[in-house]
Design a protein around this motif. Structure first.
Motif, mmCIF file in Angstrom:
data_model
loop_
_atom_site.group_PDB
_atom_site.id
_atom_site.type_symbol
_atom_site.label_atom_id
_atom_site.label_comp_id
_atom_site.label_asym_id
_atom_site.label_seq_id
_atom_site.Cartn_x
_atom_site.Cartn_y
_atom_site.Cartn_z
ATOM 1 N N GLY A 183 80.455 -69.082 55.500
ATOM 2 C CA GLY A 183 79.392 -70.073 55.387
ATOM 3 C C GLY A 183 78.008 -69.535 55.670
ATOM 4 N N LYS A 184 77.898 -68.259 55.937
ATOM 5 C CA LYS A 184 76.602 -67.629 56.206
ATOM 6 C C LYS A 184 76.533 -66.349 55.384
ATOM 7 N N ALA A 185 75.382 -66.121 54.725
ATOM 8 C CA ALA A 185 75.309 -64.993 53.805
ATOM 9 C C ALA A 185 73.991 -64.250 53.915
ATOM 10 N N LEU A 186 74.069 -62.965 53.656
ATOM 11 C CA LEU A 186 72.890 -62.136 53.446
ATOM 12 C C LEU A 186 72.547 -62.227 51.965
ATOM 13 N N LEU A 187 71.368 -62.760 51.648
ATOM 14 C CA LEU A 187 70.926 -62.943 50.269
ATOM 15 C C LEU A 187 69.817 -61.947 49.970
ATOM 16 N N LEU A 188 69.979 -61.191 48.882
ATOM 17 C CA LEU A 188 69.031 -60.155 48.496
ATOM 18 C C LEU A 188 68.361 -60.521 47.182
ATOM 19 N N GLY A 189 67.072 -60.170 47.049
ATOM 20 C CA GLY A 189 66.359 -60.466 45.823
ATOM 21 C C GLY A 189 65.591 -59.278 45.284
ATOM 22 N N ARG A 190 65.601 -59.143 43.948
ATOM 23 C CA ARG A 190 64.844 -58.111 43.238
ATOM 24 C C ARG A 190 64.039 -58.770 42.115
ATOM 25 N N PRO A 191 62.832 -59.223 42.365
ATOM 26 C CA PRO A 191 62.024 -59.776 41.275
ATOM 27 C C PRO A 191 61.783 -58.733 40.188
ATOM 28 N N GLY A 192 62.060 -59.110 38.955
ATOM 29 C CA GLY A 192 61.863 -58.189 37.843
ATOM 30 C C GLY A 192 62.977 -57.186 37.643
ATOM 31 N N GLY A 193 64.032 -57.249 38.456
ATOM 32 C CA GLY A 193 65.153 -56.321 38.310
ATOM 33 C C GLY A 193 64.911 -55.004 39.011
ATOM 34 N N PRO A 194 65.787 -54.020 38.765
ATOM 35 C CA PRO A 194 66.870 -54.033 37.787
ATOM 36 C C PRO A 194 68.092 -54.796 38.262
ATOM 37 N N ASP A 195 69.076 -54.936 37.356
ATOM 38 C CA ASP A 195 70.339 -55.573 37.719
ATOM 39 C C ASP A 195 71.020 -54.779 38.828
ATOM 40 N N PHE A 196 71.816 -55.477 39.615
ATOM 41 C CA PHE A 196 72.639 -54.800 40.615
ATOM 42 C C PHE A 196 73.810 -54.115 39.913
ATOM 43 N N ARG A 197 73.976 -52.830 40.186
ATOM 44 C CA ARG A 197 75.094 -52.084 39.639
ATOM 45 C C ARG A 197 76.351 -52.387 40.462
ATOM 46 N N PRO A 198 77.554 -52.272 39.855
ATOM 47 C CA PRO A 198 78.786 -52.505 40.609
ATOM 48 C C PRO A 198 78.869 -51.673 41.886
#
Length: 218
Positions: A183-198
């Motif tokens: 119920g609690k998460a670390l949320l990461l953001g990248r405005p403009g990318g790139p996509d997260f790789r596997p």
């Protein structure tokens, strides 16, 4: 001025050297290189380069893509601190931070995981609650936590209804992992990318599991 380039290149002897020579021809100095992912016949690398004051980012793209088999996926300014063992140092810092452990996590996560910002999100009766945020976290906060609970690290759909419109307008790529509980998460953001790789999602998952273990200690 420093920039972070994410490049795709053919995984063959000498390709990285040719890229370094081409970047050096415009005065760019390679400060660090991380292999993000390696597949059959290709590699994805994150390269931090320093360029002379006034140099345009487009010159880096042009120089890199002069090398046969190289494609620049993204380029963005880089202000992070270069560290050799980033994850290990972060875990060590968290272990010694006492009640400020989660703030230490979000402050360091952008540099460690090569993202723009990090927050800790949980769900409340009225929606999402942001518990902690890095200094670069957006002023527009998420209000809908319908994507929680989360059981493992994963990339999130940036076009989902819960994503604030401003984040969508900035083409923000998102990833999250549980911290302490589903119920609690670390949320990461990248405005403009790139996509997260596997491979980056896997790395996030390992880090979240280690941090969760540390947080469980008295």
């Amino acid at each position: 001025m420093s920039y972070l380039l994410r490049v795709y290149l053919q995984d063959r002897p000498g390709s990285l050297g040719l890229l370094a020579v081409s970047l050096g021809s415009i005065g760019a100095d390679i400060l660090s290189l991380d292999v993000v992912e390696r597949g059959e016949g290709y590699a994805v690398d994150d390269i931090v380069v320093e360029v002379p004051r006034g140099a345009l980012p487009d010159t880096l793209i042009t120089a890199a893509e002069k090398v046969d088999g190289v494609r620049v996926d993204s380029i963005r300014p880089y202000t992070g601190v270069l560290e050799t063992h980033r994850e290990l140092e972060l875990v060590n810092d968290i272990a010694g931070a006492g009640r400020e452990r989660l703030q230490v996590l979000v402050d360091a996560a952008p540099g460690v995981l090569r993202v723009a910002w990090a927050t800790i999100i949980t769900s409340g009766g009225a929606g999402a609650i942001q518990l902690f945020g890095s200094s670069s976290a957006p002023e527009t906060q998420v209000t809908d936590a319908s994507w929680l609970p989360i059981t493992h690290a994963q990339e999130l759909d940036p076009e989902s209804d819960w994503v604030p419109p401003l984040w969508r307008d900035m083409d923000t790529r998102l990833a999250a992992a549980p911290i302490g509980s589903p119920g609690k998460a670390l949320l990461l953001g990248r405005p403009g990318g790139p996509d997260f790789r596997p491979s980056e999602i896997t790395r996030l998952g390992y880090l979240s599991k280690i941090v969760t273990t540390v947080l469980a200690q008295p």
